[in-house]
Structures are given as structure tokens and as C-alpha cells.
Design a protein around this motif. Structure first.
Motif, short mmCIF file in Angstrom:
data_model
loop_
_atom_site.label_atom_id
_atom_site.label_comp_id
_atom_site.label_asym_id
_atom_site.label_seq_id
_atom_site.Cartn_x
_atom_site.Cartn_y
_atom_site.Cartn_z
N LEU A 224 0.82 -1.21 0.00
CA LEU A 224 0.00 0.00 0.00
C LEU A 224 0.86 1.26 0.00
CD1 LEU A 224 -2.79 -1.11 2.49
CD2 LEU A 224 -3.06 -0.69 0.04
N ARG A 225 1.99 1.22 0.70
CA ARG A 225 2.90 2.38 0.71
C ARG A 225 3.45 2.64 -0.69
NH1 ARG A 225 5.90 -0.15 5.02
NH2 ARG A 225 4.41 -0.12 6.71
N ARG A 226 3.71 1.57 -1.43
CA ARG A 226 4.25 1.72 -2.79
C ARG A 226 3.19 2.21 -3.77
NH1 ARG A 226 7.02 -3.11 -1.34
NH2 ARG A 226 5.39 -4.35 -2.29
N ARG A 227 1.91 1.92 -3.48
CA ARG A 227 0.83 2.25 -4.40
C ARG A 227 -0.12 3.30 -3.80
NH1 ARG A 227 0.74 -3.12 -3.88
NH2 ARG A 227 -1.32 -3.08 -2.95
N GLN A 228 0.42 4.38 -3.30
CA GLN A 228 -0.42 5.43 -2.71
C GLN A 228 -1.35 6.05 -3.74
OE1 GLN A 228 1.46 8.35 0.16
NE2 GLN A 228 3.21 7.74 -1.09
N THR A 229 -2.51 6.44 -3.29
CA THR A 229 -3.39 7.23 -4.16
C THR A 229 -2.87 8.67 -4.17
OG1 THR A 229 -4.89 7.89 -2.37
CG2 THR A 229 -5.39 5.80 -3.51
N ASP A 230 -3.33 9.46 -5.11
CA ASP A 230 -2.92 10.87 -5.16
C ASP A 230 -3.31 11.59 -3.86
OD1 ASP A 230 -1.87 10.57 -7.69
OD2 ASP A 230 -3.65 11.34 -8.72
N GLU A 231 -4.49 11.28 -3.35
CA GLU A 231 -4.96 11.93 -2.12
C GLU A 231 -4.11 11.52 -0.92
OE1 GLU A 231 -7.97 12.06 -5.19
OE2 GLU A 231 -6.94 10.34 -4.33
N GLU A 232 -3.75 10.25 -0.83
CA GLU A 232 -2.86 9.80 0.25
C GLU A 232 -1.52 10.52 0.16
OE1 GLU A 232 -4.44 5.23 1.00
OE2 GLU A 232 -2.94 5.60 -0.55
N ARG A 233 -1.01 10.65 -1.04
CA ARG A 233 0.27 11.33 -1.24
C ARG A 233 0.18 12.79 -0.79
NH1 ARG A 233 0.69 9.83 -6.01
NH2 ARG A 233 1.88 7.96 -5.62
N LYS A 234 -0.92 13.48 -1.15
CA LYS A 234 -1.11 14.88 -0.76
C LYS A 234 -1.20 15.03 0.76
CE LYS A 234 -3.58 16.20 -4.94
NZ LYS A 234 -4.90 16.56 -5.49
N LEU A 235 -1.99 14.17 1.39
CA LEU A 235 -2.13 14.28 2.84
C LEU A 235 -0.83 13.90 3.53
CD1 LEU A 235 -3.86 14.96 5.26
CD2 LEU A 235 -4.75 12.61 5.23
N TRP A 236 -0.16 12.87 3.05
CA TRP A 236 1.11 12.44 3.66
C TRP A 236 2.14 13.56 3.60
CZ3 TRP A 236 3.05 9.89 7.25
CH2 TRP A 236 4.38 9.50 7.27
N SER A 237 2.14 14.34 2.53
CA SER A 237 3.11 15.43 2.43
C SER A 237 2.89 16.48 3.51
CB SER A 237 3.05 16.09 1.04
OG SER A 237 1.90 16.90 0.92
N ARG A 238 1.68 16.54 4.07
CA ARG A 238 1.37 17.50 5.14
C ARG A 238 1.53 16.88 6.54
NH1 ARG A 238 -1.49 21.79 2.83
NH2 ARG A 238 -0.92 22.88 4.75
N LEU A 239 1.50 15.54 6.62
CA LEU A 239 1.58 14.87 7.93
C LEU A 239 3.01 14.40 8.27
CD1 LEU A 239 -1.59 12.57 7.82
CD2 LEU A 239 -1.35 14.83 8.89
N ARG A 240 3.80 14.09 7.26
CA ARG A 240 5.12 13.48 7.50
C ARG A 240 6.07 14.45 8.20
NH1 ARG A 240 8.17 12.25 2.10
NH2 ARG A 240 9.66 11.74 3.69
N ASP A 241 7.08 13.87 8.80
CA ASP A 241 8.16 14.65 9.45
C ASP A 241 7.65 15.64 10.49
OD1 ASP A 241 10.06 13.37 7.83
OD2 ASP A 241 9.83 14.88 6.25
N ARG A 242 6.58 15.27 11.18
CA ARG A 242 6.01 16.11 12.25
C ARG A 242 5.60 17.50 11.75
NH1 ARG A 242 6.95 13.70 17.32
NH2 ARG A 242 8.49 12.06 17.23
N ASP B 183 -12.48 15.74 0.09
CA ASP B 183 -12.10 16.71 1.14
C ASP B 183 -10.62 17.07 1.04
OD1 ASP B 183 -14.67 16.77 2.25
OD2 ASP B 183 -14.22 15.08 3.58
N VAL B 184 -9.79 16.07 0.82
CA VAL B 184 -8.35 16.31 0.71
C VAL B 184 -8.07 17.20 -0.50
CG1 VAL B 184 -6.11 15.22 0.25
CG2 VAL B 184 -7.67 14.22 1.93
N ASN B 185 -8.78 16.97 -1.59
CA ASN B 185 -8.56 17.74 -2.82
C ASN B 185 -9.13 19.15 -2.74
OD1 ASN B 185 -7.14 15.81 -4.34
ND2 ASN B 185 -9.05 14.75 -4.81
N GLN B 186 -10.23 19.33 -2.05
CA GLN B 186 -10.91 20.63 -2.06
C GLN B 186 -10.85 21.41 -0.76
OE1 GLN B 186 -14.89 20.05 -3.54
NE2 GLN B 186 -14.17 19.47 -5.57
N ASN B 187 -10.51 20.74 0.35
CA ASN B 187 -10.53 21.42 1.65
C ASN B 187 -9.42 20.90 2.56
OD1 ASN B 187 -11.29 23.01 3.83
ND2 ASN B 187 -13.01 21.72 4.40
N MET B 188 -8.20 20.92 2.09
CA MET B 188 -7.08 20.41 2.88
C MET B 188 -6.97 21.14 4.22
SD MET B 188 -4.56 18.24 3.17
CE MET B 188 -3.93 17.68 1.60
#
Length: 152
Positions: free
Chosen positions: A12-30, A96-101
Motif C-alpha cells: 500500500l505504501r508503494r501504491r499510494q493514491t494521489d490523495e494519500e500522497r497529498k495528505l502524507w506530504s502534510r503529515l510526514r516529518d512532524r 475533502d483532501v482535494n478541495q478542503n485540505m
């Protein structure tokens, strides 16, 4: 030997959706209020999309397939089972991730803040002592996340 859930999580980590990738970029590294999140983490019988062990919080992203009645019932059962492990599960639509991050991140911070507040724990201890050794996060009652969403 690697167990089945760990293999699934790695895939699942290798096959992230675009929305997972977007949210992860905001959650990672504290990056979100210093909260430490992990992605695609085995938890109980499931793999959580995003997990903050410190707050015992799981964030799930749902696509349109989760709108089906049958899938909705499965999701509710999954949330109940994770809540029994002590986790609070909050769900967001991919839309929600796409329109209201900003709103998504605000809701996550609200719920995490409630979970981390010493006044919300009768003992003043953030994690229940019997749950401290659990390898995956625990969730509070499902109402907590919903209340925070309405307030946020």
C-alpha cells in the motif's frame, strides 16, 4: 519472516493514491503541529492509512467505493474494532483532501489535541497504562472525532 499485514502495508505504501500522497506530504516529518504520523501501519487485523501513536489517532481516507451501503457497514465495523483497541478513527473523503485540505488538517489537529489533553484522561496520563505496550495506536470513542469535526 514478514507477516501478511506487513506485506500488505508495504504494498500500500508503494501504491499510494494521489490523495494519500497529498495528505502524507502534510503529515510526514512532524509537519502538522509536531505530531508524529506513520502511514499504512498494521493495527489489529487492519492496516491504518495514517496513525499517530502519541494521540492514539487513526486517519482514514475514503474514496467513492466507501459510499456503498455494504462498504459503509464494513467501515463501521472496522472503526468499532479499532476503537476497542483504544484508537479514535476519523475518516475523510478523498474529495475533502482535494478541495478542503485546510479543513481536513484542522479537524485532525482538533481531534489529536483532545486526545493529548491531560484533562481528557481521568488519571492525567495520556495513554492508559495497559495500552502503552500496544504496537499500534488506540482510538477513543467514535463520538470524539465527530464532535471535533462539528466544532472544527
Amino acid at each position: 519472516m514478514i507477516d501478511r499485514l506487513t506485506q500488505i502495508a508495504r504494498g500500500l505504501r508503494r501504491r499510494q493514491t494521489d490523495e494519500e500522497r497529498k495528505l502524507w506530504s502534510r503529515l510526514r516529518d512532524r509537519r502538522l503541529n509536531g505530531l508524529k504520523f506513520r502511514r499504512q501501519v498494521p493495527c489489529g487485523r487492519f492496516v491504518a492509512d495514517f496513525l499517530c501513536e502519541e494521540a492514539m489517532l487513526i486517519v482514514e481516507l475514503d474514496g467513492s467505493q466507501h459510499a456503498a451501503v455494504a462498504q459503509s457497514a464494513v467501515d463501521e465495523g472496522r472503526t468499532r474494532e479499532l476503537a476497542e483497541l483504544g484508537y479514535d478513527v476519523i475518516r475523510f473523503w478523498n474529495l475533502d483532501v482535494n478541495q478542503n485540505m485546510t479543513g481536513v488538517l484542522g479537524s485532525i489537529v482538533s481531534v489529536a489535541t483532545l486526545r493529548l489533553s491531560p484533562s481528557s484522561s481521568p488519571s492525567g496520563h495520556i495513554l492508559p497504562r495497559e495500552k502503552e505496550k500496544v504496537g499500534c495506536m488506540t482510538l477513543s470513542s467514535p463520538g470524539t472525532a465527530e464532535e471535533a469535526r462539528r466544532a472544527g
